[in-house]
Scaffold this active site. Structure first.
Site, PDB file in Angstrom:
ATOM      1  N   TYR A   1      40.657  44.834  40.716  1.00  0.00           N
ATOM      2  CA  TYR A   1      40.059  44.166  41.876  1.00  0.00           C
ATOM      3  C   TYR A   1      40.698  44.712  43.145  1.00  0.00           C
ATOM      4  CZ  TYR A   1      38.512  40.333  44.931  1.00  0.00           C
ATOM      5  OH  TYR A   1      37.952  39.603  45.942  1.00  0.00           O
TER       6      TYR A   1
ATOM      7  N   LEU B   1      40.861  41.012  30.545  1.00  0.00           N
ATOM      8  CA  LEU B   1      41.813  39.902  30.543  1.00  0.00           C
ATOM      9  C   LEU B   1      42.505  39.765  31.890  1.00  0.00           C
ATOM     10  CD1 LEU B   1      43.573  40.835  27.203  1.00  0.00           C
ATOM     11  CD2 LEU B   1      42.051  38.885  27.479  1.00  0.00           C
TER      12      LEU B   1
ATOM     13  N   TYR C   1      43.943  34.716  47.204  1.00  0.00           N
ATOM     14  CA  TYR C   1      44.061  35.293  45.864  1.00  0.00           C
ATOM     15  C   TYR C   1      45.542  35.465  45.594  1.00  0.00           C
ATOM     16  CZ  TYR C   1      42.801  38.420  41.944  1.00  0.00           C
ATOM     17  OH  TYR C   1      42.620  38.991  40.707  1.00  0.00           O
TER      18      TYR C   1
ATOM     19  N   GLY D   1      38.968  39.732  25.420  1.00  0.00           N
ATOM     20  CA  GLY D   1      38.777  38.829  26.547  1.00  0.00           C
ATOM     21  C   GLY D   1      37.376  38.280  26.687  1.00  0.00           C
TER      22      GLY D   1
ATOM     23  N   LEU E   1      32.879  38.200  41.057  1.00  0.00           N
ATOM     24  CA  LEU E   1      31.774  37.680  40.258  1.00  0.00           C
ATOM     25  C   LEU E   1      32.027  36.200  39.996  1.00  0.00           C
ATOM     26  CD1 LEU E   1      29.210  38.484  38.494  1.00  0.00           C
ATOM     27  CD2 LEU E   1      30.820  38.537  36.569  1.00  0.00           C
ATOM     28  N   GLY E   2      31.003  35.393  40.103  1.00  0.00           N
ATOM     29  CA  GLY E   2      31.164  33.948  39.920  1.00  0.00           C
ATOM     30  C   GLY E   2      31.219  33.533  38.470  1.00  0.00           C
TER      31      GLY E   2
ATOM     32  N   ARG F   1      33.091  31.863  35.000  1.00  0.00           N
ATOM     33  CA  ARG F   1      33.839  30.608  34.799  1.00  0.00           C
ATOM     34  C   ARG F   1      35.317  30.814  35.092  1.00  0.00           C
ATOM     35  NH1 ARG F   1      30.244  30.363  30.282  1.00  0.00           N
ATOM     36  NH2 ARG F   1      28.719  28.698  30.519  1.00  0.00           N
TER      37      ARG F   1
ATOM     38  N   LYS G   1      47.155  43.293  39.792  1.00  0.00           N
ATOM     39  CA  LYS G   1      46.089  44.292  39.844  1.00  0.00           C
ATOM     40  C   LYS G   1      46.620  45.643  40.336  1.00  0.00           C
ATOM     41  CE  LYS G   1      42.722  41.809  38.267  1.00  0.00           C
ATOM     42  NZ  LYS G   1      42.184  42.100  36.907  1.00  0.00           N
TER      43      LYS G   1
ATOM     44  N   ALA H   1      46.734  37.887  24.159  1.00  0.00           N
ATOM     45  CA  ALA H   1      47.349  39.164  24.535  1.00  0.00           C
ATOM     46  C   ALA H   1      48.650  39.003  25.305  1.00  0.00           C
ATOM     47  CB  ALA H   1      46.364  39.991  25.349  1.00  0.00           C
TER      48      ALA H   1
END
Length: 364
Positions: free
Chosen positions: A260, A209, A270, A97, A308-309, A311, A278, A162
Site C-alpha cells: 500500500y 495477509l 493509517y 489470507g 478497497l472497502g 471487511r 508496508k 502466518a
C-alpha cells in the site's frame, strides 16, 4: 491500471483509477510504475505522486463502473476479444489470507482459477469454520462465478496462522484458545508440510495477509508490542511463507504480495505501525526477489493497488474516506475493482509477466 491482465484469454485495457497504484517488478530489478498520465514505464526511480495535502472530506460520489472482463478459455466461446493469452493450466497456487469473498485474496484466486490454475487457500484459524460453512452451503456461489460461467473450485482449505512459524512458537494461551480448538497443523511450517504431503509441489504463492492490532492509533501512541505485531503479521509473514514454501515450489514459479502507498507517503490515520510494515514488505520484496531468483528461479513481486472497502479494511475506521480521496484525485475517476487487481496478479505470476531485459540485472 494502464493494463490489467485478463483472468482468461485477454488483457483488457483500462485507465488507472488511483494515483497510488503501481506494480513492483522486483524479481528482475525493474520497478514498473503506473503514473498519473496512465503510462506504464520502467525506471530506476519512484515516480512522483502528489502529496496528501487535501483533507479527507465526506461527500456524495458517483462511480462509473468499467468492469474488466476476461474471455473464457473454453473452446468455441463466442464474443471473445483477441488478446494476450494467460494460460496457467497445470499450475497450482496457494493463496494465504482468504477468509471471505470481498478481498484481494479472493479476487486473485478467481483470476488464477479462470486462467486454469488449481486453487489451494490458507484461512486464518478463527475464521476457518465460517468460511468453510459458507462454501459448503453455497453462500459464496455467486462470487465464485468465473467469466465462462463455471464456478471457481477450491481444491482444499488449510487452517493457517502466518504469525507462527512452527508449533514451538505458539504460546500456550493461543494453543488452548477456543477459537483454535479442533484445528491442527496451522503454523506456516506445518501447512507447507501438509501441502507437500497432499500435492507434492506448488507453482504460485500469494501473500494476502495484513494485521495491525493498533492500526487506529497514531504512530506516536503505538506500543512496541503493537508495532512489532504489525510487522510480524504484515511483512515477516511473507518471508516465513517463502522460506517454508520455496522448497516445494517448482522452478519458474512466482510469489506475490499486496502492499500500500502508505509505505512511502503519509496516510493520516493509517497507524499502529502499518505504514512501517508496508515499507518493510517492499524492501524485503527486493531482497527476496534476488535471493529466491538466484537460488531457486522463483520470481517475487508485490502489488500496490490502492484502498478497497473489504471487511478487513473497515477495521481502519475511515476506509470510505480513503477511497473517496483517491477517487477525487485520480486522473480518471472510476471505482477500484478487486477483480482488476486479481487480473494484474494473474499476469505477474504467468510467464508473460517475466521481463527478459537482460540489461537490467541488479535488483534494487
Amino acid at each position: 491500471m494502464a493494463a490489467t491482465a485478463g483472468s482468461g484469454l485477454q488483457m483488457a485495457a483500462s485507465r488507472p483509477c488511483l494515483s497510488s497504484r503501481k506494480i513492483f517488478r522486483a524479481s528482475t530489478g525493474v520497478e514498473f510504475h503506473i503514473d498519473n498520465s496512465a503510462r506504464l514505464t520502467s525506471s530506476s526511480h519512484v515516480s512522483s505522486v502528489q502529496p496528501l495535502i487535501q483533507s479527507f472530506t465526506s461527500s456524495h460520489m458517483k462511480f462509473e463502473k468499467f468492469i474488466t472482463r476476461a474471455a473464457s478459455t473454453v473452446d468455441g466461446d463466442q464474443g471473445a476479444s483477441p488478446g494476450l493469452a494467460i494460460d496457467l493450466k497445470g499450475k497450482r497456487a496457494f493463496i494465504a489470507g482468504v477468509a471471505d469473498d470481498n478481498g484481494y485474496g479472493w479476487a486473485i484466486a478467481k483470476s488464477l482459477a479462470a486462467a486454469g490454475a488449481e486453487i489451494l487457500v490458507g484461512t486464518w484459524v478463527p475464521a476457518l469454520n465460517i468460511f468453510e460453512t459458507s462454501l459448503r452451503r453455497g453462500k459464496l456461489d455467486e462470487s465464485r462465478k468465473l467469466p465462462n460461467g463455471s464456478l471457481m473450485e477450491i481444491t482444499k482449505v488449510y487452517p493457517l496462522d502466518a504469525v507462527f512459524d512452527n508449533l514451538e512458537d505458539v504460546p500456550e494461551d493461543v494453543k488452548s484458545h477456543k477459537r483454535y480448538a479442533g484445528s491442527t497443523k496451522w503454523t506456516v511450517q506445518e501447512v507447507a508440510e501438509c501441502v507437500k504431503e497432499d500435492f507434492g509441489s506448488i507453482d504460485i504463492l500469494v501473500h494476502s495477509l495484513a494485521n495491525g492490532p493498533e492500526v487506529t492509533k497514531p504512530l506516536l501512541e503505538t506500543s512496541r508490542k503493537g508495532y512489532l505485531a504489525a510487522i510480524s503479521a504484515s511483512s515477516y509473514s511473507y518471508i516465513s511463507l517463502l522460506k517454508h514454501f520455496i522448497p516445494i515450489m517448482n522452478p519458474g514459479g512466482a510469489a506475490i504480495s499486496l502492499t500500500y502507498i502508505a509505505s512511502e507517503r503519509i496516510i493520516p490515520g493509517y497507524g499502529g505501525g502499518m505504514s512501517s510494515a508496508k515499507a518493510a514488505l517492499e524492501s524485503d520484496t527486493r531482497v527476496l526477489a534476488y535471493e529466491a531468483g538466484r537460488s531457486k528461479k522463483i520470481r517475487v513481486n508485490t502489488i500496490s493497488a490502492g484502498p478497497l472497502g473489504s471487511r478487513a479494511a473497515k477495521s481502519i475506521g475511515f476506509i470510505e474516506k480513503m477511497i473517496e480521496y483517491s477517487y477525487k484525485n485520480a486522473p480518471v475517476q472510476k471505482e477500484l475493482l478487486a477483480d482488476e487487481v486479481g487480473n494484474a496478479a494473474a499476469f505477474l505470476v504467468s510467464p508473460l509477466g517475466f521481463c527478459r531485459d537482460r540489461k537490467r540485472r541488479i535488483c534494487r
